[in-house]
Design an enzyme around this catalytic site. Structure first.
Site, PDB file in Angstrom:
ATOM      1  N   GLU A   1     -20.630  56.116  -7.110  1.00  0.00           N
ATOM      2  CA  GLU A   1     -20.563  55.061  -5.764  1.00  0.00           C
ATOM      3  C   GLU A   1     -19.168  55.217  -5.249  1.00  0.00           C
ATOM      4  O   GLU A   1     -18.298  54.513  -5.858  1.00  0.00           O
ATOM      5  CB  GLU A   1     -21.255  53.743  -6.287  1.00  0.00           C
ATOM      6  CG  GLU A   1     -21.212  52.684  -5.179  1.00  0.00           C
ATOM      7  CD  GLU A   1     -20.166  52.176  -4.571  1.00  0.00           C
ATOM      8  OE1 GLU A   1     -19.098  52.752  -3.959  1.00  0.00           O
ATOM      9  OE2 GLU A   1     -19.530  51.263  -5.220  1.00  0.00           O
TER      10      GLU A   1
ATOM     11  N   GLU B   1     -13.873  57.495   1.131  1.00  0.00           N
ATOM     12  CA  GLU B   1     -13.312  57.347  -0.085  1.00  0.00           C
ATOM     13  C   GLU B   1     -13.321  59.186  -0.569  1.00  0.00           C
ATOM     14  O   GLU B   1     -13.299  59.234  -2.020  1.00  0.00           O
ATOM     15  CB  GLU B   1     -13.917  56.645  -1.153  1.00  0.00           C
ATOM     16  CG  GLU B   1     -13.553  55.179  -0.985  1.00  0.00           C
ATOM     17  CD  GLU B   1     -14.098  54.303  -2.121  1.00  0.00           C
ATOM     18  OE1 GLU B   1     -14.519  54.728  -3.011  1.00  0.00           O
ATOM     19  OE2 GLU B   1     -14.048  53.038  -1.950  1.00  0.00           O
TER      20      GLU B   1
END
Length: 742
Positions: free
Chosen positions: A197, A206
């Site tokens: 995640e 990210e």
């Protein structure tokens, strides 16, 4: 990241490496925190935490020594208090979806790799899913979980969580970035299943794509199983005056009556926002949004196969209403299992209420994203078509929109003022275009200039509006701007827009010196009669309202060049507070206990938990846009706790005030902000309170919510007032506030 550093490195040596580190940070770093670095020194490791000095605006790397049990911190706030870890772990919908998908995916002994493992929650879910398998089947790397986490504080926390849950022998923890893992060294074989995640509100920020690329190239078997299985991004065209105000300064200042032009027809986008998607809670402004299209799918990313670094899509979108397209609101939907039965969505409520991926709980770690259409927007009629060109890179998604009528105009907007463009935050651009804000500054400066013919005025900060305003109001006034952050770009900007404001290019003098180095030699022996600034600018993303007191620090350092009767604008700051009901925000910052059956109680202190704390513990102040913090309501009058007097050098301040509740409800915390008093008579005030959207407030959540009632309705178990006591330390800019309920 240990390989980046020599065996021993001083703090000075570390700071010399920062330019290199800033480049490295653009490659996959699996962490929710971007302001810490780790290094090895001998047999121990040190953490360097980036700390902002609220009085200077400067940043420094503070050493946090590590011991076997945790960290000896040399500043008060919990190390990870301002990160989104706590909010994410309190998201029960997310946690449940991942658990169900992991249990559905892991059907036999296998090697599971968890990238960006955080506290180890997904790793423990995977280990538990394999717990019923015969241990004799777990040979050759099968039946094992590898947890990869690059950020040392999270590794320490993860190991504590694993020990607490009896999982330390079932999960191998590796303190590296995933692209540093070596097959046969760190992991015995390629993993069969990837659980991960590493998603932000935009999805890609990210490092999802480069992470998946390296994992498929080096770490995973061919055609692996993955949780999540797929992510799809969606968008919708909208008209919204509020979103328009956040980026189109040129159009919005056209209606101002002060005669100041921060932009010009030739340089209409000289002040602009960065061309990127901005994370924002869009539900609070739903009533101010007109939907101009149906939702449309933009990109699809399959976790189970290697993604491309670059992708493009062209869409022809039909308008469902007449209007002007000011922005694209986007979100994503996760399909967590291969069969497509488990989903998680970040869609706004007007979308999610119509789907099976209903988003009912407020959370702050994932929001919607807003892409601003350049300029004043694109006009469209119902049934008309708009062409959208979407592009994704390794880390971001961008858009180009055009209708047949607008092609030339949009191209011109993209090209204008490119060389001189100043990039500001959306909130600051909206503030500069706000007629009320401009009028209050105009009144304050006009009042200060009354009766002054020859005056030296100094602008202490990076304000673009104030030097032009002062020059516009007085032809004889000498004006100096310091531009401590913009420096040369500030000078270039003033020279570019001065002719359009009826000023000579050298009307404002720009000094390339910091306030602390300024002497009378720099002012040609003239004393400064008027010191002005914009201390309420949007500073660092994580800064609290009172951490914009840099203006007071600068005023203190400039004391030797100020005249005896010098005026300051603003003249003082008022620390204001009110009690509020904040159920969604409070829930998101609660102490953790069991998460899908796994005890996380050991992480609360490090993550800065606020709710359900022992009464003796103190929670940190956190910066939030209150209007974006889910459900909220004011329960008390707004009171002044303390004053900061900018007419005098910086000094310690104390204040104490009683808050009387004027509504019945549940108090979850206190919201604190600063109102800026612009004149000595206290007639002109600019507020940054919770009803203002351009500024963050400081929020102090209570360990236990309190039932409150107005004083005339006293009843057992309810409070009718509270006392706030505050103290300000000028040596470090820290503010302490104590609460006492009656």
């Amino acid at each position: 990241m240990a390989s980046l550093f020599p065996k021993t490195l001083t703090a000075t040596g570390f700071l010399q490496l920062l330019p290199r580190l800033s480049r490295i940070h653009h490659s996959p770093v699996h962490s929710k925190v971007t302001t810490s670095r780790t290094m090895s020194s001998g047999s121990s490791q040190r953490i360097f935490q980036l700390k902002i000095d609220p009085l200077t605006g400067n940043s420094e790397w503070v050493v946090i020594e590590e011991d076997e049990e945790g960290f000896t911190q040399n500043f008060q706030q919990p190390l990870l208090a301002t990160t989104c870890y706590l909010d994410m772990l309190n998201d029960s919908r997310r946690n449940r979806a991942f658990r169900e998908a992991i249990e559905k995916t892991i059907t036999k002994p296998c090697h599971v790799l968890d990238i960006g493992a955080g506290t180890g929650l997904l790793s423990m879910m995977a280990a538990r899913a394999m717990g019923s398998f015969d241990s004799t089947e777990c040979d050759g790397g099968k039946g094992m979980v590898t947890a990869c986490e690059s950020y040392l504080p999270m590794v320490k926390l993860m190991k504590k969580v694993l020990r607490l849950n009896g999982m330390e022998k079932k999960i191998k923890v590796i303190n590296k970035r995933s692209d540093e893992l070596e097959l046969g060294v760190d992991i015995p074989s390629r993993a069969d299943i990837l659980v991960s995640e590493i998603l932000d509100s935009e999805l890609l920020g990210e490092g999802l794509i480069p992470t998946l690329q390296h994992a498929h190239d080096v770490l995973l078997v061919e055609n692996p199983l993955t949780v999540p299985y797929r992510a799809t991004t969606y968008g919708q065209l909208v008209e919204s005056p509020f979103l328009w105000q956040l980026h189109d300064l040129h159009s919005n200042e056209a209606s101002a009556c002060d005669g100041i032009h921060l932009t010009t027809p030739e340089l209409d986008s000289i002040i602009n926002v960065k061309g990127q998607q901005y994370a924002m809670h869009c539900d609070p402004i739903q009533e101010e949004i007109k939907l101009l299209s149906e939702p449309f799918k933009i990109f699809e990313f399959d976790f189970w196969k290697r993604p491309e670094s670059h992708g493009e899509t062209h869409l022809c979108i039909e308008a469902i209403n007449d209007g002007k397209v000011h922005a694209i609101i986007s979100w994503w939907v996760l399909q967590l299992d291969r069969e497509g039965t488990i989903f998680y969505s970040t869609a706004p409520r007007w979308i999610s209420s119509l789907t099976t991926t209903s988003s009912v709980d407020w959370c702050d770690h994932w929001k919607q994203c807003v892409w601003f259409v350049p300029g004043s927007g694109i006009s469209i009629s119902k049934g008309g078509e708009i062409h959208l060109h979407a592009i994704h890179t390794d880390t971001s998604i961008s858009y180009k929109l055009e209708s047949q009528k607008q092609k030339t105009e949009v191209l011109q907007q993209e090209l204008s003022a490119r060389d001189l463009q100043l990039v500001l935050s959306p909130e600051r651009i909206a503030m500069y275009g706000d007629k009320e804000w401009r009028l209050l500054n105009l009144k304050a400066v006009e009042s200060a200039l009354q009766g002054r013919v020859k005056t030296l005025c100094m602008v202490a900060d990076d304000s673009l509006f104030l030097p032009l305003l002062v020059a516009h109001l007085s032809e004889t006034l000498r004006i100096i701007s310091l531009f401590p952050g913009l420096r040369e770009k500030g000078l270039q900007y003033l020279q570019a827009v001065s002719p359009s404001n009826g000023l000579s290019r050298d009307r404002v003098e720009v000094l390339d010196k910091r306030a602390k180095h300024l002497t009378l030699c720099d002012t040609h022996q003239d004393k400064v009669d008027l010191l002005i600034g914009e201390p309420f600018y949007c500073g660092h993303h994580g800064m609290l309202p009172w951490q914009n007191l840099r203006f007071w620090k600068d005023r203190t350092m400039l004391d030797s060049v100020l005249s005896e009767d010098a005026l300051t604008i603003p003249s003082k700051g008022l620390l204001k507070a009110c009690a509020m009901s904040l159920p969604d925000l409070w829930k998101s910052r609660c102490c953790l206990s069991k998460i899908q059956g796994f005890d996380h109680s050991v992480v609360n202190t490090m993550l800065g938990a606020c709710g359900n704390l022992p009464e003796s513990d103190d929670s940190p102040f956190l910066p939030f846009f209150v209007w974006q913090s889910g459900e909220f309501a004011e329960l008390s009058e707004r009171i002044t706790v303390m004053e900061f007097d900018f007419s005098k050098p910086m000094s310690p301040c104390q204040g104490k005030s009683q808050v009387k509740f004027d509504k019945t409800g549940i108090c979850h915390g206190f919201v604190v902000w600063i109102d800026w008093v612009m004149d000595p008579q206290s007639c002109i005030v600019i507020s940054t309170g919770p009803d203002k959207r351009y500024w963050k407030q400081g929020v102090k959540l209570l360990a236990t919510p309190r039932a409150v009632v107005p004083e005339g309705q006293r009843n057992a178990g309810s409070c009718y007032s509270a006392v706030l006591e505050a103290s300000f330390n000028p040596s470090n800019g820290e503010l302490k506030i104590q609460l006492d309920f009656s």
